[in-house]
Design an enzyme around this catalytic site. Structure first.
Site, PDB file in Angstrom:
ATOM      1  N   ASP A 204      53.040   5.796  70.065  1.00 53.96           N
ATOM      2  CA  ASP A 204      52.209   4.914  71.289  1.00 53.96           C
ATOM      3  C   ASP A 204      52.780   3.592  70.917  1.00 53.96           C
ATOM      4  O   ASP A 204      52.995   2.964  70.007  1.00 53.96           O
ATOM      5  CB  ASP A 204      50.985   5.196  71.050  1.00 53.96           C
TER       6      ASP A 204
ATOM      7  N   CYS B 229      38.323  35.291  40.069  1.00 55.12           N
ATOM      8  CA  CYS B 229      36.729  35.120  40.219  1.00 55.12           C
ATOM      9  C   CYS B 229      36.462  34.345  41.578  1.00 55.12           C
ATOM     10  O   CYS B 229      35.576  34.670  42.230  1.00 55.12           O
ATOM     11  CB  CYS B 229      36.568  34.257  38.983  1.00 55.12           C
TER      12      CYS B 229
ATOM     13  N   CYS C  92      39.260  32.207  36.738  1.00 60.63           N
ATOM     14  CA  CYS C  92      40.665  32.521  37.386  1.00 60.63           C
ATOM     15  C   CYS C  92      40.630  32.498  38.822  1.00 60.63           C
ATOM     16  O   CYS C  92      39.325  32.521  39.319  1.00 60.63           O
ATOM     17  CB  CYS C  92      41.142  33.556  36.552  1.00 60.63           C
TER      18      CYS C  92
END
Length: 749
Positions: free
Chosen positions: A443, A25, A22
């Site tokens: 650009d 952890c 999980c």
């Protein structure tokens, strides 16, 4: 005497971490690693990876030892991101979960049916029915749920807690209470059973079907979650699958098949029809059609011949070609795409860092809430079974798995889908920046336009034809290296006459003798200086006019321009449809810039901007309250890309521009710009939706469970479903489609 302290160089180490169940952890592993001197770590629960930056003199074995000591497994990852051993380990884990889930279902279904039937119809009870229930539940609780118990035990030994602590406590508490009731006789009065009403003595004390049912639901959730997490990474694994494994290298005139890892820059290799191009390179001999769709997202195969560039991972569709490798190994575009996609998951979004902090304290807080719930019910004079049931529900419902999966799974799928469409996301910070964008600065040269000069029109004078004017002009320009000269020669084609007495006149044009006739090609100023009478010429649509004079008389003129990309107008329209303002930024003159802007539909033009001033223009827009995304490809765009809130670099541009960008656009079609912003919005929206669900679920469910309104069995099912829903919602990103219909939606791999 003085001493100088030097800081050791840093190294990057990637660990494959096993045993995490999980988000708590993952937070714990990250905390353990960062406690080491000079170590910074980011742990990704979804990919089970730890990206570590540490001093160069630190032995990586120290890192793996620290993780192992905490009760997890760790190994240093080298080479390919998904090697066979890791795949085998994942397959074995899925197979083990499937086997445990099968046994749990096989025993839990009859146990649940039996328990409900005997609870509703006491007359059906038979001697020792409780013992039969205990026999059915024991393998489920002790063997099928073993992964939860094992992880909880490891956490307990190392003084920590995780989701498995909650699950193990809840399951064992239900089983232990029930076993004690069966052995001792339990309650002696009628009670409440699974919400179906009062039953005879003892039924209210047996939670065996709850213990088995919760285990089954949680195993099902973890099984489908593990499979879904693998599916979430399939798009990234697909990048690795594009690379060729072997290559036919030319050695002393013979073809020798070698592993692609042995290919060196400068080597020439053969690509036959149907084979993958082994590395980035330039075609030396041969002609073919190459499918680059898997690498760049371009839907139409491209024709290549001698001198054309090819990309590693693209597929040769027709002729045999010989390619000289220009980039190999980690330097190829495909390898860099894969590395960028991987690194994007190592960086954490700001919201994910908040989630990690919450998950780190979430489990201890839930344990406290469960204890307070039990104590509160007992102090209120309620039956012990009621308080016990409420406490078990709190333990089971409050798993933080959905929180831990919310961000990494969405990011993993979004990054992978983007790579398929020619969009490389460098990290979650780019996604967060995209949410606030109000203005897109483009650009001109190489971004809105092709960046290559093209002869768009030939205007002969009286007595001359288009072919004659083009032929003599190209004959002179063939000896020049100017981009306009290349455009003229490309338009004329082969079979040009030779030129003598060639003169290059920088900034003005060129001159020479063709078929014994003096020819001048260039600006009006050059012709005037050479004594040629120059007629009035108008540059239509901002094109550059190149005059051609033969033997002192103007023979005609050529209109040359940097052509607008065919996709530019559609891209700008799509940006406007998204409610974004567009700005054209260029160092070119005002007339040319406005002609290009009018063609694509941009109204705000900033022309004549020096390279050093581009960043100032972006900063000025930001100072006016705009949130700016800058799209560019050149060295002169790099400062502006870095200054903008979000930088989008064209992959055909310079390395400096790409390093300054947050998103890298591989597909040459300019519609990739709105695609990138839409994908960023969609991915960020998915992350926010996941987190809203996960937070809302926990905030709403815990009080309901503590109040005794949620049966433990339903709590287990809800917790599992929440995690699966989060991952499934993330997987919906695989269906994200480009605005270019030719690119299409996700292809099932």
């Amino acid at each position: 005497m003085s001493s100088e302290t030097t800081t050791p160089a840093a190294q990057s180490v990637e660990l494959a971490v096993g045993g995490m169940t999980c988000a708590a952890c993952a937070a714990r592993v990250e905390r353990i690693l960062t406690k080491l001197d000079g170590v910074r770590a980011t742990v990704n629960f979804a990919t089970e990876r730890a990206a570590v930056r540490c001093p160069a003199d630190l032995d990586p074995a120290v890192l793996t030892a620290a993780v192992t000591k905490a009760g997890y497994t760790a190994e240093i990852r080298r080479g390919a991101r998904h090697d066979a051993r890791q795949e085998d380990a994942h397959t074995a884990r899925v197979r083990d979960l499937r086997r445990r889930l099968g046994v749990a279902m096989l025993l839990s279904i009859p146990l649940g049916n039996l328990s409900i039937a005997l609870a509703l119809v006491p007359s059906l009870r038979f001697p020792f029915w409780e013992l039969l229930c205990l026999v059915l539940a024991t393998p489920v609780v002790c063997w099928a749920a073993a992964p939860f118990h094992r992880a909880a035990w490891w956490n307990l030994r190392h003084g920590s807690s995780s989701m498995d602590t909650l699950v193990s406590l809840g399951v064992f508490a239900s089983y232990g209470w029930s076993a004690w009731s069966v052995v001792t006789g339990g309650s002696g009065a009628a009670g409440y059973w699974l919400g179906f009403g009062t039953t005879a003595a003892g039924a209210d004390s047996v939670y065996l079907d709850v213990a088995a049912g919760v285990t089954t639901f949680l195993l099902a959730g973890r099984y489908f979650e593990t499979r879904a997490r693998r599916s979430a990474g399939d798009l990234l694994r697909a990048l690795d699958a594009l690379a060729a494994k072997d290559v036919r290298v030319l050695r002393d005139g013979a073809e020798v098949t070698v592993p692609v890892a042995d290919l060196a820059r400068g080597d020439e290799f053969v690509v036959r029809p149907g084979e993958k191009v082994a590395a980035d390179g330039v075609v030396v001999r041969g002609m073919s059609t190459v499918d680059v769709g898997a690498v760049t997202g371009e839907p139409v195969p491209v024709e290549v011949s001698a001198g054309d560039r090819v990309i590693g991972g693209s597929v040769n569709r027709s002729g045999r070609v010989i390619v000289r490798a220009t980039e190999v190994g980690a330097n190829t575009q495909l390898a860099q795409m894969s590395a960028l996609a991987e690194r994007a998951q190592e960086r954490k979004a700001a919201v994910q860092r908040l989630v990690d902090r919450i998950c780190a304290v979430f489990v201890p807080v839930v344990l406290g809430i469960a204890a307070v719930t039990l104590a509160g019910w007992l102090l209120a004079g309620q039956p012990a079974r009621a308080g016990f049931g409420a406490a078990v529900s709190v333990l089971i419902i409050a798993c933080p798995c959905a929180l831990g999966l919310a961000t990494p799974t969405a990011l993993m799928v979004g990054v992978g889908r983007g790579a398929q469409l020619g969009i490389l996301v460098k990290g979650p910070d780019a996604l967060e920046a995209s949410r606030r964008i109000t203005t897109v600065v483009l650009d001109k040269t190489g971004t809105v336009t092709s960046g290559r000069m093209t002869v768009t029109e030939v205007r002969p004078r009286v007595g001359w034809t288009e072919d004659e004017v083009l032929r003599v002009a190209a004959a002179v320009e063939a000896a020049s290296e100017h981009p306009i000269a290349a455009a003229v020669v490309a338009r004329a084609g082969a079979g040009l006459p030779e030129v003598t007495d060639f003169r290059a006149l920088p900034g003005l044009g060129a001159a020479g003798v063709v078929d014994g006739v003096p020819v001048i090609v260039g600006r009006a100023r050059l012709l005037a200086e050479e004594g040629v009478t120059v007629p009035d010429e108008v540059a239509a649509g901002g094109a550059t006019v190149v005059l051609v004079a033969c033997d002192g008389e103007v023979a005609g003129s050529l209109l040359v321009r940097d052509e607008v990309k065919p996709s530019a107008a559609d891209a700008v329209n799509a940006l406007h449809a998204m409610g974004l303002k567009t700005v054209l930024l260029t160092g070119d003159n005002e007339v040319t810039a406005r002609a290009v802007a009018a063609e694509v539909g941009i109204h705000d033009v900033r022309a004549g901007v020096l390279p050093t001033e581009k960043a100032e223009v972006v900063e000025g827009l930001r100072a006016d309250g705009h949130r700016v995304a800058m799209v560019g490809d050149g060295v002169n765009d790099a400062p502006a890309l870095a200054t903008a809130d979000l930088g989008l670099g064209i992959a055909t541009g310079t390395d400096i521009a790409l390093r300054a960008a947050d998103l890298i656009l591989v597909r040459e079609d300019l519609r990739v710009v709105p695609d990138a912003l839409r994908l960023a919005h969609r991915t960020l929206g998915t992350i926010r939706g996941n987190l809203a669900w996960a937070f809302g679920y926990n905030l709403a469910a815990i009080p309901v469970a503590a109040a005794g309104l949620l049966n433990p069995l339903i709590a287990g099912a809800a917790m599992s479903v929440s995690s699966v829903l989060v991952v499934s919602n993330s997987l919906r990103l695989r269906g994200f489609a480009s605005i270019d219909p030719a690119v299409g939606a996700d292809v099932d791999r």
